[in-house]
Design a protein around this motif. Structure first.
Motif, PDB file in Angstrom:
ATOM      1  N   LEU A 172      -2.654  -6.789  -1.150  1.00 26.16           N
ATOM      2  CA  LEU A 172      -3.861  -7.278  -0.579  1.00 26.16           C
ATOM      3  C   LEU A 172      -5.130  -6.481  -0.757  1.00 26.16           C
ATOM      4  O   LEU A 172      -6.004  -7.082  -0.233  1.00 26.16           O
ATOM      5  CB  LEU A 172      -2.979  -7.191   0.631  1.00 26.16           C
ATOM      6  CG  LEU A 172      -2.741  -8.562   1.116  1.00 26.16           C
ATOM      7  CD1 LEU A 172      -1.155  -8.946   0.670  1.00 26.16           C
ATOM      8  CD2 LEU A 172      -2.091  -8.308   2.371  1.00 26.16           C
ATOM      9  N   ALA A 173      -4.852  -5.455  -0.822  1.00 25.46           N
ATOM     10  CA  ALA A 173      -6.627  -4.178  -1.002  1.00 25.46           C
ATOM     11  C   ALA A 173      -6.883  -3.962  -1.796  1.00 25.46           C
ATOM     12  O   ALA A 173      -8.008  -3.919  -1.964  1.00 25.46           O
ATOM     13  CB  ALA A 173      -5.773  -2.915  -0.681  1.00 25.46           C
ATOM     14  N   GLN A 174      -6.750  -4.661  -3.010  1.00 28.03           N
ATOM     15  CA  GLN A 174      -7.348  -5.367  -3.881  1.00 28.03           C
ATOM     16  C   GLN A 174      -8.854  -5.983  -3.517  1.00 28.03           C
ATOM     17  O   GLN A 174      -9.518  -6.231  -4.381  1.00 28.03           O
ATOM     18  CB  GLN A 174      -7.069  -5.585  -5.097  1.00 28.03           C
ATOM     19  CG  GLN A 174      -5.728  -4.178  -5.804  1.00 28.03           C
ATOM     20  CD  GLN A 174      -6.226  -3.206  -5.614  1.00 28.03           C
ATOM     21  OE1 GLN A 174      -7.280  -3.188  -6.206  1.00 28.03           O
ATOM     22  NE2 GLN A 174      -5.118  -2.019  -4.700  1.00 28.03           N
ATOM     23  N   SER A 175      -8.580  -7.246  -2.246  1.00 25.09           N
ATOM     24  CA  SER A 175      -9.214  -8.509  -1.788  1.00 25.09           C
ATOM     25  C   SER A 175     -10.187  -7.660  -1.544  1.00 25.09           C
ATOM     26  O   SER A 175      -9.738  -6.625  -0.460  1.00 25.09           O
ATOM     27  CB  SER A 175      -8.463  -9.641  -1.588  1.00 25.09           C
ATOM     28  OG  SER A 175      -9.601 -10.257  -0.868  1.00 25.09           O
ATOM     29  N   ASN A 176     -11.551  -7.963  -1.179  1.00 20.67           N
ATOM     30  CA  ASN A 176     -12.649  -7.189   0.214  1.00 20.67           C
ATOM     31  C   ASN A 176     -12.745  -7.988   1.307  1.00 20.67           C
ATOM     32  O   ASN A 176     -12.693  -7.485   1.685  1.00 20.67           O
ATOM     33  CB  ASN A 176     -13.844  -7.614  -0.636  1.00 20.67           C
ATOM     34  CG  ASN A 176     -13.766  -6.793  -1.779  1.00 20.67           C
ATOM     35  OD1 ASN A 176     -14.577  -5.463  -1.954  1.00 20.67           O
ATOM     36  ND2 ASN A 176     -15.069  -6.652  -2.439  1.00 20.67           N
ATOM     37  N   TYR A 177     -11.725  -9.439   1.129  1.00 21.28           N
ATOM     38  CA  TYR A 177     -11.034 -10.084   2.724  1.00 21.28           C
ATOM     39  C   TYR A 177     -10.254  -9.007   3.593  1.00 21.28           C
ATOM     40  O   TYR A 177     -11.146  -9.461   4.707  1.00 21.28           O
ATOM     41  CB  TYR A 177     -10.902 -11.235   1.848  1.00 21.28           C
ATOM     42  CG  TYR A 177     -10.450 -11.975   3.741  1.00 21.28           C
ATOM     43  CD1 TYR A 177     -11.691 -12.417   4.095  1.00 21.28           C
ATOM     44  CD2 TYR A 177      -9.132 -12.313   3.606  1.00 21.28           C
ATOM     45  CE1 TYR A 177     -11.474 -13.382   5.118  1.00 21.28           C
ATOM     46  CE2 TYR A 177      -8.870 -13.057   5.106  1.00 21.28           C
ATOM     47  CZ  TYR A 177     -10.037 -13.632   5.694  1.00 21.28           C
ATOM     48  OH  TYR A 177      -9.709 -14.184   6.725  1.00 21.28           O
ATOM     49  N   PHE A 178     -10.005  -8.336   2.758  1.00 14.23           N
ATOM     50  CA  PHE A 178      -9.011  -7.214   3.627  1.00 14.23           C
ATOM     51  C   PHE A 178      -8.620  -6.096   3.707  1.00 14.23           C
ATOM     52  O   PHE A 178      -8.857  -4.921   4.673  1.00 14.23           O
ATOM     53  CB  PHE A 178      -6.998  -7.383   2.955  1.00 14.23           C
ATOM     54  CG  PHE A 178      -7.222  -9.057   2.875  1.00 14.23           C
ATOM     55  CD1 PHE A 178      -5.796  -9.246   4.307  1.00 14.23           C
ATOM     56  CD2 PHE A 178      -7.116  -9.653   1.286  1.00 14.23           C
ATOM     57  CE1 PHE A 178      -5.626 -10.481   4.215  1.00 14.23           C
ATOM     58  CE2 PHE A 178      -6.491 -10.665   1.778  1.00 14.23           C
ATOM     59  CZ  PHE A 178      -5.790 -11.158   2.130  1.00 14.23           C
ATOM     60  N   SER A 179     -10.965  -5.593   3.487  1.00 11.18           N
ATOM     61  CA  SER A 179     -11.374  -4.675   3.153  1.00 11.18           C
ATOM     62  C   SER A 179     -11.239  -3.924   5.173  1.00 11.18           C
ATOM     63  O   SER A 179     -11.302  -2.806   5.281  1.00 11.18           O
ATOM     64  CB  SER A 179     -13.156  -4.892   3.470  1.00 11.18           C
ATOM     65  OG  SER A 179     -13.312  -5.636   3.978  1.00 11.18           O
ATOM     66  N   HIS A 180     -11.012  -4.784   6.061  1.00  7.68           N
ATOM     67  CA  HIS A 180     -11.147  -4.675   8.039  1.00  7.68           C
ATOM     68  C   HIS A 180      -9.822  -4.224   8.042  1.00  7.68           C
ATOM     69  O   HIS A 180     -10.297  -3.444   9.513  1.00  7.68           O
ATOM     70  CB  HIS A 180     -11.871  -5.686   8.382  1.00  7.68           C
ATOM     71  CG  HIS A 180     -11.118  -7.182   8.453  1.00  7.68           C
ATOM     72  ND1 HIS A 180     -10.274  -7.567   7.532  1.00  7.68           N
ATOM     73  CD2 HIS A 180     -10.023  -7.252   9.445  1.00  7.68           C
ATOM     74  CE1 HIS A 180      -9.613  -8.992   7.242  1.00  7.68           C
ATOM     75  NE2 HIS A 180      -9.029  -8.616   8.529  1.00  7.68           N
ATOM     76  N   LEU A 181      -8.502  -4.390   7.414  1.00  5.06           N
ATOM     77  CA  LEU A 181      -7.398  -3.819   7.913  1.00  5.06           C
ATOM     78  C   LEU A 181      -7.352  -2.466   7.392  1.00  5.06           C
ATOM     79  O   LEU A 181      -8.123  -1.796   6.302  1.00  5.06           O
ATOM     80  CB  LEU A 181      -6.638  -4.327   6.528  1.00  5.06           C
ATOM     81  CG  LEU A 181      -6.607  -5.858   7.485  1.00  5.06           C
ATOM     82  CD1 LEU A 181      -5.819  -6.694   6.294  1.00  5.06           C
ATOM     83  CD2 LEU A 181      -6.314  -6.600   8.673  1.00  5.06           C
ATOM     84  N   PRO A 182      -6.204  -1.603   8.094  1.00  6.32           N
ATOM     85  CA  PRO A 182      -5.949  -0.318   8.041  1.00  6.32           C
ATOM     86  C   PRO A 182      -5.011  -0.178   6.501  1.00  6.32           C
ATOM     87  O   PRO A 182      -3.998   0.727   6.489  1.00  6.32           O
ATOM     88  CB  PRO A 182      -5.182  -0.219   9.459  1.00  6.32           C
ATOM     89  CG  PRO A 182      -4.584  -0.790   9.131  1.00  6.32           C
ATOM     90  CD  PRO A 182      -5.537  -2.252   9.219  1.00  6.32           C
TER      91      PRO A 182
END
Length: 280
Positions: free
Chosen positions: A86-96
């Motif tokens: 998940l962390a590889q996608s910029n879409y999830f950048s708002h997640l911790p």
């Protein structure tokens, strides 16, 4: 397991369907990166995952939906968490989950998994002892996975009833949080018919549903499952990743020292049990 703001759904104004292709591409590129990092061949990966060469190559290119049981098994073998993908996608950048983007964290997690448990334990304790910042704990068996434990959990993921177990976990989650099947359909952005099939264990679940579920509920779907052999390894991996993140932060002022430790770790012999996973 309770939902976190589960009534809110995914971020407003963003349709996951629109970014799913890019999400799969990012996940595939990361899978390829980890394979190259470990100097593994494509045939070794096809044997590990029990897929064809065509299927695996499409996985690395992000051209195929990833089945959840395959991704979960891949994570266990590589010492990773699904959050790494998940962390590889910029879409999830708002997640911790920023720690899971750190390349040194990824490298350390991968290297520790492939060596023997004794070398894993000794390396972690050495890193703790020489860390510029006080870590506040020692390394112990709770962060080391025996080869027999890892090999023993593979049948769990490849069991014909695996998705039935996932369905039972999802049903329990819905009941515990007083949610409806319609809520789940909204979280996953699928039709009620698809939800019925998922909750009856009739359909293999795509990893993209994992992302949708996490975005909507704040709950990792894997935490729903409580099979004992699986749970034991999952908890060990989570403990190890927490320790790794503390170490990465502790060595932030001395990145050159951390790189030297990573190089030393990369020269340690591969654990026999880990290598055998790619020979079946």
């Amino acid at each position: 397991m309770t939902a976190n703001q589960c009534a809110t759904g995914p971020s407003p104004g963003v349709d996951f369907d629109d970014i799913e292709f890019l999400f799969n591409e990012s996940a595939g590129a990361f899978i390829a990166q980890v394979r190259h990092m470990n100097e593994l061949s494509t045939p070794a990966m096809t044997r590990l995952l029990s897929v064809s060469k065509k299927t695996y190559m499409e996985m690395e290119k992000g051209k195929r939906q990833y089945r959840m049981h395959i991704i979960n098994w891949w994570c266990f073998v590589m010492g990773m968490s699904p959050l790494h993908l998940l962390a590889q996608s910029n879409y999830f950048s708002h997640l911790p989950i920023g720690d899971y983007r750190n390349i040194r964290q990824v490298r350390l997690a991968s290297l520790l998994q492939r060596v023997s448990p004794d070398d894993c334990l000794a390396t972690l304790q050495n890193m703790i002892d020489h860390c510029p910042r006080h870590i506040g704990r020692d390394a112990d068996d709770s962060v080391c996975i025996q080869p027999s434990e890892l090999a023993g959990v593979r049948p769990f993921f490849y069991d014909k009833d695996y998705y039935r177990m996932v369905a039972d976990g999802l049903l329990f989650f819905l009941q515990e949080n007083q949610l409806t099947r319609r809520d789940l359909a909204r979280y996953l952005n699928v039709t009620p018919r698809t939800v019925r099939r998922i909750l009856s264990g009739e359909v293999s679940i795509n990893f993209s549903y994992y992302a949708r579920f996490y975005l909507s509920t704040g709950v990792y779907p894997l935490r729903i499952l409580d099979d004992s052999p699986y749970l034991k390894i999952r908890l060990k991996l989570e403990q190890r990743l927490c320790l790794i993140n503390d170490l990465i932060a502790g060595y932030a002022s001395s990145p050159d020292l951390l790189d030297e430790l990573l190089i030393s770790l990369s020269h340690l012999p591969l654990g026999n049990g880990w290598c055998e996973l790619f020979e079946r």
